[in-house]
Design an enzyme around this catalytic site. Structure first.
Site, mmCIF file in Angstrom:
data_model
loop_
_atom_site.group_PDB
_atom_site.id
_atom_site.type_symbol
_atom_site.label_atom_id
_atom_site.label_comp_id
_atom_site.label_asym_id
_atom_site.label_seq_id
_atom_site.Cartn_x
_atom_site.Cartn_y
_atom_site.Cartn_z
ATOM 1 N N PRO A 129 58.378 63.086 39.279
ATOM 2 C CA PRO A 129 58.396 63.257 40.392
ATOM 3 C C PRO A 129 59.550 64.645 40.637
ATOM 4 O O PRO A 129 59.636 64.894 39.665
ATOM 5 C CB PRO A 129 59.763 62.252 41.151
ATOM 6 C CG PRO A 129 60.124 61.240 40.071
ATOM 7 C CD PRO A 129 58.940 62.548 38.923
ATOM 8 N N GLU A 130 59.254 65.631 41.300
ATOM 9 C CA GLU A 130 59.914 67.154 41.409
ATOM 10 C C GLU A 130 60.784 66.979 42.401
ATOM 11 O O GLU A 130 60.962 65.719 43.141
ATOM 12 C CB GLU A 130 58.503 67.836 42.308
ATOM 13 C CG GLU A 130 57.766 68.233 40.683
ATOM 14 C CD GLU A 130 56.745 69.516 41.101
ATOM 15 O OE1 GLU A 130 57.706 70.803 41.042
ATOM 16 O OE2 GLU A 130 55.873 69.845 40.082
#
Ligand SMILES: [Zn+2]
Length: 270
Positions: A2-3
């Protein structure tokens, strides 16, 4: 992995759902990897507190907690790593494999941390967590230029350096450089002030658009409800190697910069 936009979406989702609730008790599994603070410290810090607010700092989810008769706040910091997720569940909901922590809430619900690959980290603190670098959504053009012009590393690697900016990952680095028209291999010190101004605008736009779209669906995690929560962010270069550039039809190239797959248009990016 996840960014920033995904973590922002998850933090906002959790904030909406659990702020104001109380953590009554905590169960922690036996696997040591996810625990950055000792298990007993985590349990003692979380139990009998009120969740004031859930927010994102860099790629961390931060729960601001208040304990009765305590002036200073406590913080629960969750890093999702590769496969970590926060699940809001009812007690009767079957426990997912690889559940490492359960926080039982006064509302009767449970907040569960699930992480099959165990790269995620759980930590508690009693000070204000700010993370190691500057927040990309708050950095000014001048500050960005000042930070990056010192760097002899390729601009793409500098964007991923968490000590400079906190939370920019591979996808959004490639997308920002494309929109700014800058080649990923250019050295930070060789990028002009005008180009930094374009990069600043591009980075903010890319991150805001991705947050508005609910983050990118590229990772195989789910949001706080356990639902697939994310729409595909419209990538212009990332993952499009060999496909025509959306601006000029030149084929998008993929190279490796700083050990990471990097996508760019050889014509639009100089
Ligand atoms: Zn192009």
């Amino acid at each position: 992995m996840p960014e920033l936009p995904e973590v922002e979406t998850i933090a906002r989702g959790l904030d909406k759902r659990v702020s104001g609730d109380r953590i009554e008790s905590v169960w922690i599994g036996s696997k040591p990897e996810p625990l950055k603070s000792p298990a007993t410290t985590i349990a003692r810090t979380l139990e009998r507190t009120r969740i004031e607010h859930v927010r994102r700092v860099g790629k961390h989810i931060v729960f601001d907690l208040a304990a009765p008769r305590e002036k200073t706040g406590r913080q629960w910091i969750v890093h999702l790593g590769m496969t970590g997720r926060m699940q809001l569940a009812l007690p009767e909901t079957e426990l997912a494999n690889h559940t490492h922590l359960i926080a039982r809430l006064a509302s009767g619900r449970e907040l569960r941390f699930v992480d099959p690959r165990r790269f995620g980290r759980l930590e508690v603190r009693r000070d204000s967590f700010a993370g190691p670098g500057t927040e990309p959504l708050q950095v000014s053009t001048e500050e960005l230029t000042r930070l990056f012009r010192k760097s002899k590393a390729p601009i793409k690697a500098a964007l991923l350096n968490q000590k400079l900016l906190h939370g920019v990952g591979n996808i959004y680095a490639d997308e920002s450089l494309f929109r700014a028209g800058i080649r990923p291999r250019r050295r930070g010190c060789a990028v002009t002030r005008a180009e930094y101004a374009r990069l600043h605008t591009a980075l903010q736009k890319v991150l805001q658009e991705a947050i508005a779209a609910g983050g990118s669906s590229i990772s195989d995690y789910v949001d706080a409800d356990g639902e697939e929560g994310f729409f595909q962010f419209h990538h212009r270069v990332y993952g499009r190697e060999g496909e025509p550039c959306l601006k000029c039809k030149t084929l998008i190239k993929k190279i490796v910069v700083g050990g990471r797959g990097t996508h760019y248009c050889p014509r639009c990016q100089r």
